[in-house]
Scaffold this motif. Structure first.
Motif, PDB file in Angstrom:
ATOM      1  N   VAL A  14       0.840  -1.196   0.000  1.00  0.00           N
ATOM      2  CA  VAL A  14       0.000   0.000   0.000  1.00  0.00           C
ATOM      3  C   VAL A  14       0.872   1.242   0.000  1.00  0.00           C
ATOM      4  O   VAL A  14       2.046   1.206   0.373  1.00  0.00           O
ATOM      5  CB  VAL A  14      -0.946   0.032   1.222  1.00  0.00           C
ATOM      6  N   GLY A  15       0.274   2.350  -0.432  1.00  0.00           N
ATOM      7  CA  GLY A  15       0.986   3.614  -0.471  1.00  0.00           C
ATOM      8  C   GLY A  15       0.241   4.575  -1.372  1.00  0.00           C
ATOM      9  O   GLY A  15      -0.649   4.173  -2.125  1.00  0.00           O
ATOM     10  N   PRO A  16       0.569   5.863  -1.320  1.00  0.00           N
ATOM     11  CA  PRO A  16      -0.127   6.843  -2.151  1.00  0.00           C
ATOM     12  C   PRO A  16       0.164   6.636  -3.631  1.00  0.00           C
ATOM     13  O   PRO A  16       1.145   5.980  -4.003  1.00  0.00           O
ATOM     14  CB  PRO A  16       0.438   8.182  -1.652  1.00  0.00           C
ATOM     15  N   SER A  17      -0.680   7.195  -4.476  1.00  0.00           N
ATOM     16  CA  SER A  17      -0.480   7.077  -5.922  1.00  0.00           C
ATOM     17  C   SER A  17       0.899   7.612  -6.312  1.00  0.00           C
ATOM     18  O   SER A  17       1.342   8.650  -5.815  1.00  0.00           O
ATOM     19  CB  SER A  17      -1.557   7.866  -6.666  1.00  0.00           C
ATOM     20  N   GLY A  18       1.567   6.864  -7.188  1.00  0.00           N
ATOM     21  CA  GLY A  18       2.871   7.295  -7.662  1.00  0.00           C
ATOM     22  C   GLY A  18       4.035   6.896  -6.786  1.00  0.00           C
ATOM     23  O   GLY A  18       5.172   7.279  -7.078  1.00  0.00           O
ATOM     24  N   CYS A  19       3.786   6.122  -5.720  1.00  0.00           N
ATOM     25  CA  CYS A  19       4.883   5.775  -4.813  1.00  0.00           C
ATOM     26  C   CYS A  19       5.726   4.615  -5.330  1.00  0.00           C
ATOM     27  O   CYS A  19       6.803   4.352  -4.796  1.00  0.00           O
ATOM     28  CB  CYS A  19       4.338   5.447  -3.423  1.00  0.00           C
ATOM     29  N   GLY A  20       5.228   3.885  -6.351  1.00  0.00           N
ATOM     30  CA  GLY A  20       6.022   2.788  -6.908  1.00  0.00           C
ATOM     31  C   GLY A  20       5.436   1.412  -6.738  1.00  0.00           C
ATOM     32  O   GLY A  20       6.113   0.417  -7.035  1.00  0.00           O
ATOM     33  N   LYS A  21       4.180   1.301  -6.290  1.00  0.00           N
ATOM     34  CA  LYS A  21       3.602  -0.019  -6.044  1.00  0.00           C
ATOM     35  C   LYS A  21       3.528  -0.865  -7.318  1.00  0.00           C
ATOM     36  O   LYS A  21       3.995  -1.998  -7.351  1.00  0.00           O
ATOM     37  CB  LYS A  21       2.189   0.121  -5.449  1.00  0.00           C
ATOM     38  N   THR A  22       2.931  -0.293  -8.368  1.00  0.00           N
ATOM     39  CA  THR A  22       2.770  -1.056  -9.606  1.00  0.00           C
ATOM     40  C   THR A  22       4.112  -1.284 -10.282  1.00  0.00           C
ATOM     41  O   THR A  22       4.350  -2.347 -10.863  1.00  0.00           O
ATOM     42  CB  THR A  22       1.791  -0.340 -10.554  1.00  0.00           C
ATOM     43  N   THR A  23       5.022  -0.325 -10.187  1.00  0.00           N
ATOM     44  CA  THR A  23       6.367  -0.523 -10.735  1.00  0.00           C
ATOM     45  C   THR A  23       7.059  -1.691 -10.041  1.00  0.00           C
ATOM     46  O   THR A  23       7.719  -2.516 -10.687  1.00  0.00           O
ATOM     47  CB  THR A  23       7.213   0.755 -10.572  1.00  0.00           C
ATOM     48  N   ALA A  24       6.889  -1.791  -8.727  1.00  0.00           N
ATOM     49  CA  ALA A  24       7.472  -2.919  -7.983  1.00  0.00           C
ATOM     50  C   ALA A  24       6.881  -4.237  -8.478  1.00  0.00           C
ATOM     51  O   ALA A  24       7.604  -5.217  -8.699  1.00  0.00           O
ATOM     52  CB  ALA A  24       7.208  -2.744  -6.485  1.00  0.00           C
ATOM     53  N   LEU A  25       5.551  -4.264  -8.667  1.00  0.00           N
ATOM     54  CA  LEU A  25       4.891  -5.478  -9.140  1.00  0.00           C
ATOM     55  C   LEU A  25       5.380  -5.857 -10.537  1.00  0.00           C
ATOM     56  O   LEU A  25       5.670  -7.030 -10.811  1.00  0.00           O
ATOM     57  CB  LEU A  25       3.375  -5.249  -9.158  1.00  0.00           C
ATOM     58  N   ARG A  26       5.481  -4.874 -11.427  1.00  0.00           N
ATOM     59  CA  ARG A  26       5.925  -5.131 -12.799  1.00  0.00           C
ATOM     60  C   ARG A  26       7.388  -5.589 -12.827  1.00  0.00           C
ATOM     61  O   ARG A  26       7.777  -6.397 -13.676  1.00  0.00           O
ATOM     62  CB  ARG A  26       5.752  -3.879 -13.649  1.00  0.00           C
ATOM     63  N   THR A  27       8.186  -5.102 -11.895  1.00  0.00           N
ATOM     64  CA  THR A  27       9.585  -5.522 -11.839  1.00  0.00           C
ATOM     65  C   THR A  27       9.697  -6.954 -11.345  1.00  0.00           C
ATOM     66  O   THR A  27      10.506  -7.745 -11.853  1.00  0.00           O
ATOM     67  CB  THR A  27      10.397  -4.566 -10.942  1.00  0.00           C
ATOM     68  N   ILE A  28       8.894  -7.313 -10.350  1.00  0.00           N
ATOM     69  CA  ILE A  28       8.874  -8.700  -9.876  1.00  0.00           C
ATOM     70  C   ILE A  28       8.453  -9.634 -11.007  1.00  0.00           C
ATOM     71  O   ILE A  28       9.016 -10.721 -11.187  1.00  0.00           O
ATOM     72  CB  ILE A  28       7.923  -8.844  -8.674  1.00  0.00           C
ATOM     73  N   ALA A  29       7.450  -9.199 -11.796  1.00  0.00           N
ATOM     74  CA  ALA A  29       6.934 -10.025 -12.884  1.00  0.00           C
ATOM     75  C   ALA A  29       7.908 -10.109 -14.055  1.00  0.00           C
ATOM     76  O   ALA A  29       7.791 -11.005 -14.903  1.00  0.00           O
ATOM     77  CB  ALA A  29       5.601  -9.465 -13.368  1.00  0.00           C
ATOM     78  N   GLY A  30       8.864  -9.190 -14.134  1.00  0.00           N
ATOM     79  CA  GLY A  30       9.801  -9.173 -15.242  1.00  0.00           C
ATOM     80  C   GLY A  30       9.370  -8.284 -16.382  1.00  0.00           C
ATOM     81  O   GLY A  30      10.026  -8.241 -17.430  1.00  0.00           O
ATOM     82  N   LEU A  31       8.260  -7.551 -16.221  1.00  0.00           N
ATOM     83  CA  LEU A  31       7.801  -6.637 -17.257  1.00  0.00           C
ATOM     84  C   LEU A  31       8.647  -5.365 -17.282  1.00  0.00           C
ATOM     85  O   LEU A  31       8.664  -4.654 -18.284  1.00  0.00           O
ATOM     86  CB  LEU A  31       6.329  -6.286 -17.033  1.00  0.00           C
ATOM     87  N   GLU A  32       9.305  -5.069 -16.168  1.00  0.00           N
ATOM     88  CA  GLU A  32      10.291  -3.989 -16.094  1.00  0.00           C
ATOM     89  C   GLU A  32      11.624  -4.608 -15.672  1.00  0.00           C
ATOM     90  O   GLU A  32      11.643  -5.550 -14.871  1.00  0.00           O
ATOM     91  CB  GLU A  32       9.879  -2.924 -15.069  1.00  0.00           C
ATOM     92  N   ARG A  33      12.692  -4.102 -16.200  1.00  0.00           N
ATOM     93  CA  ARG A  33      14.018  -4.636 -15.848  1.00  0.00           C
ATOM     94  C   ARG A  33      14.567  -3.887 -14.634  1.00  0.00           C
ATOM     95  O   ARG A  33      14.592  -2.655 -14.619  1.00  0.00           O
ATOM     96  CB  ARG A  33      14.976  -4.479 -17.031  1.00  0.00           C
ATOM     97  N   ALA A  34      14.976  -4.635 -13.620  1.00  0.00           N
ATOM     98  CA  ALA A  34      15.535  -4.029 -12.408  1.00  0.00           C
ATOM     99  C   ALA A  34      16.886  -3.408 -12.717  1.00  0.00           C
ATOM    100  O   ALA A  34      17.742  -4.038 -13.354  1.00  0.00           O
ATOM    101  CB  ALA A  34      15.669  -5.083 -11.310  1.00  0.00           C
ATOM    102  N   GLY A  35      17.080  -2.165 -12.266  1.00  0.00           N
ATOM    103  CA  GLY A  35      18.357  -1.498 -12.490  1.00  0.00           C
ATOM    104  C   GLY A  35      19.453  -2.004 -11.570  1.00  0.00           C
ATOM    105  O   GLY A  35      20.633  -1.915 -11.890  1.00  0.00           O
ATOM    106  N   ALA A  36      19.047  -2.539 -10.420  1.00  0.00           N
ATOM    107  CA  ALA A  36      20.007  -3.062  -9.447  1.00  0.00           C
ATOM    108  C   ALA A  36      19.259  -3.970  -8.494  1.00  0.00           C
ATOM    109  O   ALA A  36      18.027  -4.006  -8.489  1.00  0.00           O
ATOM    110  CB  ALA A  36      20.687  -1.915  -8.691  1.00  0.00           C
ATOM    111  N   GLY A  37      20.002  -4.692  -7.676  1.00  0.00           N
ATOM    112  CA  GLY A  37      19.364  -5.527  -6.667  1.00  0.00           C
ATOM    113  C   GLY A  37      19.087  -6.936  -7.159  1.00  0.00           C
ATOM    114  O   GLY A  37      19.489  -7.332  -8.253  1.00  0.00           O
ATOM    115  N   THR A  38      18.374  -7.687  -6.329  1.00  0.00           N
ATOM    116  CA  THR A  38      18.102  -9.100  -6.600  1.00  0.00           C
ATOM    117  C   THR A  38      16.633  -9.409  -6.358  1.00  0.00           C
ATOM    118  O   THR A  38      16.047  -8.932  -5.392  1.00  0.00           O
ATOM    119  CB  THR A  38      18.962 -10.003  -5.685  1.00  0.00           C
TER     120      THR A  38
END
Length: 341
Positions: A14-38
């Protein structure tokens, strides 16, 4: 950000709009490429400095806000599309619509009598159930739910989210739910992570998150909160001391939420929930400036002599009249944070 979800549990993000929730989900799914981390799921590294596993190879199911069913395929065929080995082919989906696993999943989500219907013949809630069954058909290690109940009416929303939690538990599938509804997160998830500006501020059980938020911002985000300035009179011993404080609502014991306890005479910021602000025979006098009934309860706004307005939650049957003069105080402990937070 750091997230950790035990196998078989559901985490709400949870978090306010634009905080990165959907980006986090898309990165976990592989729809976005993670710039760093594991990113690791079920012991498999899906992304790190040297690799990026393709989305279709991650064994992750996705349930979007809109069910996005194939309009020309029946319920059974839509679910069959998610089975391993179909290769994204509608012909394979049609051929495998009678597969026992398809029938089991359709029955699991309560749509056995709708197996041969087309998406246009389904309600919004039924379509979301088909989307979940399709996501489960691939036998995923993880299911990502991106606000799948947002477009539903309140009663159906509650029924479907409770059923979804039961289905995920029955299948022993780990889940991550993105939602804008804090009450939904607190009621259905095993763990809740609060995000702000791309950072996870706190991840905890719903009980801990609501009762021991790490900052005033988290406290106000996950539920109604009353904030008061107070002066410390004395501090107890130990790593989790209780302070004696004087506030606009009188003497209030407060659990210190910081690292180094404050000294006597210092100003701190107190947080109490409206349910803790209660009418008393002896308390701080105030005037009821607004009254809102919410069913069995009523929410009062009480203006104190200092001009500060505080919220109080009382049983509807005991609610005072608008403009009534009442005395209020704090029931139980407040949480105390450093001034300026």
């Amino acid at each position: 950000m750091d997230l950790s979800v035990p196998a078989g549990d559901l985490l709400a993000l949870v978090g306010p709009s634009g905080c990165g929730k959907t980006t986090a989900l898309r990165t976990i799914a592989g729809l976005e490429r993670a710039g760093a981390g594991t990113i690791t799921v079920g012991g498999r590294v899906l992304a790190d400095a040297t690799r990026h596993v393709r989305p279709e190879q991650r064994r992750i199911g996705w349930v979007p806000q809109s069910a996005t069913l194939f309009p020309h395929l029946t319920v059974a065929q839509n679910v069959a599309f998610g089975l391993k080995g179909t290769g994204g082919s509608r012909h394979s989906a049609k051929r495998r619509a009678a597969d026992p696993e398809v029938r089991r999943l359709i029955d699991l989500v309560g749509l056995a009598s709708h197996a041969d219907r087309l998406p246009a013949q389904l309600s919004g809630g039924q379509a979301q159930r088909v989307a979940l069954a399709r996501a489960l058909a691939a036998g995923p290690d993880l299911v990502l739910l991106d606000e799948p109940f947002g477009a539903l009416d309140p009663l159906l929303r509650q029924q479907l989210r409770d059923s979804t939690r039961a289905w995920l538990r029955a299948e022993s599938v780990t889940g991550v739910l993105v939602t804008h509804d804090q009450s939904e997160a607190l009621s259905v998830a095993d763990h809740v992570a609060v995000m702000r500006d791309g950072e996870v501020l706190q991840q905890a059980s719903p009980r801990t998150l609501f009762s021991r938020p790490v900052t005033p911002w988290v406290a106000g985000f996950v539920g109604d909160a009353v904030f008061l300035d107070a002066v410390v009179r004395s501090a107890g011993a130990g790593h989790d001391p209780v302070l004696r404080t004087t506030s606009e609502l009188g003497e209030v014991p407060a659990r210190w939420m910081g690292a180094v306890p404050p000294s006597s005479g210092e100003t701190v910021r107190l947080m109490v929930r409206p349910a803790q602000v209660v009418p008393r025979a002896e308390g701080v006098r105030g005037r009821v400036t607004s009254l809102r009934f919410t069913g069995y309860d009523a929410v009062l706004t009480v203006e104190l002599p200092t001009g500060t307005a505080v919220s109080a939650l009382v049983p509807a049957a005991e609610a005072p009249d608008h403009d009534a003069d009442i005395a209020v105080g704090v029931n139980g402990e407040a949480l105390a944070y450093a001034a300026g937070q």
